[in-house]
Design a protein around this motif. Structure first.
Motif, mmCIF file in Angstrom:
data_model
loop_
_atom_site.group_PDB
_atom_site.id
_atom_site.type_symbol
_atom_site.label_atom_id
_atom_site.label_comp_id
_atom_site.label_asym_id
_atom_site.label_seq_id
_atom_site.Cartn_x
_atom_site.Cartn_y
_atom_site.Cartn_z
ATOM 1 N N SER A 1 -4.201 -7.939 -3.622
ATOM 2 C CA SER A 1 -4.121 -9.075 -2.913
ATOM 3 C C SER A 1 -4.727 -8.505 -1.484
ATOM 4 O O SER A 1 -5.050 -9.125 -0.628
ATOM 5 N N VAL A 2 -4.570 -6.952 -1.358
ATOM 6 C CA VAL A 2 -5.089 -6.566 0.058
ATOM 7 C C VAL A 2 -6.116 -5.456 0.017
ATOM 8 O O VAL A 2 -6.752 -5.280 1.126
ATOM 9 N N THR B 1 -5.698 -1.064 5.299
ATOM 10 C CA THR B 1 -5.948 0.485 4.968
ATOM 11 C C THR B 1 -4.745 1.199 5.624
ATOM 12 O O THR B 1 -4.197 0.869 6.653
ATOM 13 N N ILE B 2 -4.162 1.877 4.488
ATOM 14 C CA ILE B 2 -3.181 2.728 4.982
ATOM 15 C C ILE B 2 -3.664 4.070 5.242
ATOM 16 O O ILE B 2 -4.520 4.922 4.541
ATOM 17 N N SER B 3 -3.022 4.753 6.301
ATOM 18 C CA SER B 3 -3.163 6.277 6.654
ATOM 19 C C SER B 3 -2.145 6.798 7.185
ATOM 20 O O SER B 3 -0.859 6.240 7.344
ATOM 21 N N LEU C 1 0.389 4.483 9.072
ATOM 22 C CA LEU C 1 -0.127 3.312 9.820
ATOM 23 C C LEU C 1 -0.566 2.406 8.688
ATOM 24 O O LEU C 1 -0.979 2.683 7.720
ATOM 25 N N LEU C 2 -0.593 1.047 9.066
ATOM 26 C CA LEU C 2 -1.112 0.019 8.337
ATOM 27 C C LEU C 2 -2.295 -0.897 9.107
ATOM 28 O O LEU C 2 -1.393 -1.504 9.937
ATOM 29 N N GLN C 3 -3.285 -0.806 8.777
ATOM 30 C CA GLN C 3 -4.369 -1.546 9.536
ATOM 31 C C GLN C 3 -4.791 -2.844 8.599
ATOM 32 O O GLN C 3 -4.975 -2.522 7.564
ATOM 33 N N MET C 4 -4.388 -3.883 9.263
ATOM 34 C CA MET C 4 -4.590 -5.245 8.367
ATOM 35 C C MET C 4 -5.773 -6.007 9.140
ATOM 36 O O MET C 4 -5.660 -6.419 10.436
ATOM 37 N N ASN C 5 -6.816 -5.943 8.342
ATOM 38 C CA ASN C 5 -7.771 -7.085 8.756
ATOM 39 C C ASN C 5 -8.049 -8.062 7.938
ATOM 40 O O ASN C 5 -7.614 -8.339 6.696
ATOM 41 N N ASP C 6 -8.731 -9.173 8.426
ATOM 42 C CA ASP C 6 -9.088 -10.391 7.837
ATOM 43 C C ASP C 6 -7.920 -10.979 7.349
ATOM 44 O O ASP C 6 -7.826 -11.317 6.218
ATOM 45 N N LEU C 7 -6.837 -11.243 8.134
ATOM 46 C CA LEU C 7 -5.498 -11.556 7.770
ATOM 47 C C LEU C 7 -5.683 -12.980 7.223
ATOM 48 O O LEU C 7 -6.602 -13.772 7.649
ATOM 49 N N ALA D 1 0.833 -1.313 0.043
ATOM 50 C CA ALA D 1 0.171 0.066 0.002
ATOM 51 C C ALA D 1 0.995 1.035 -0.058
ATOM 52 O O ALA D 1 1.906 1.238 0.576
ATOM 53 N N ALA D 2 0.580 2.427 -0.638
ATOM 54 C CA ALA D 2 1.029 3.646 -0.745
ATOM 55 C C ALA D 2 0.273 4.567 -0.456
ATOM 56 O O ALA D 2 -0.985 4.781 -1.115
ATOM 57 N N ILE D 3 0.727 5.715 -0.027
ATOM 58 C CA ILE D 3 -0.049 6.912 0.440
ATOM 59 C C ILE D 3 0.837 8.365 -0.009
ATOM 60 O O ILE D 3 2.017 8.475 0.734
#
Length: 117
Positions: free
Chosen positions: A61-62, A67-69, A78-84, A48-50
């Motif tokens: 794939s993600v 979610t990147i913020s 930050l990188l919130q990683m859900n449903d890993l 992910a990139a912002i």
């Protein structure tokens, strides 16, 4: 410029983790920031990139799970990683790119994320 990533660890499939990266430097708000990952035996890939202006992109794939913020006041991304998923297991790297640069020219040490199925 120094990048310090944290937040990796062990999670079960379907669980969540949040990665943080604190960046030293005076011009963080203008940096493009990104998370990459490298799984065992594989090449490092963009997750992910912002951009400094807030434009975001994700690896297919993600999408929908990560979610990147960024918090420019805290020089943090930050990188919130859900449903890993098990396939998310990798060493995750935080990277920064100065304005006008094509390649990411500052890298933090990786943080290991392990997802058990």
């Amino acid at each position: 410029v120094q990048l310090q990533a944290s937040g990796g660890g062990l999670a079960q499939a379907g669980g969540s983790l949040r990665l943080s990266c604190v960046v030293s430097g005076r011009t963080f708000s203008t940096f493009g920031m990104a998370w990459f990952r490298q799984a065992p035996g594989k090449e490092r890939v963009l997750v992910a990139a912002i951009r400094g202006g807030g434009v975001i992109n994700y690896a297919d794939s993600v999408k929908g799970r990560f979610t990147i913020s960024r918090d420019n006041a805290k020089n943090m991304v930050l990188l919130q990683m859900n449903d890993l998923k098990a396939e998310d297991t990798a060493v995750y790297y935080c990277a920064a790119r100065e304005i006008g640069q094509i390649e990411y020219n500052f890298w933090g040490r990786g943080t290991l994320v392990t997802v058990s199925s």
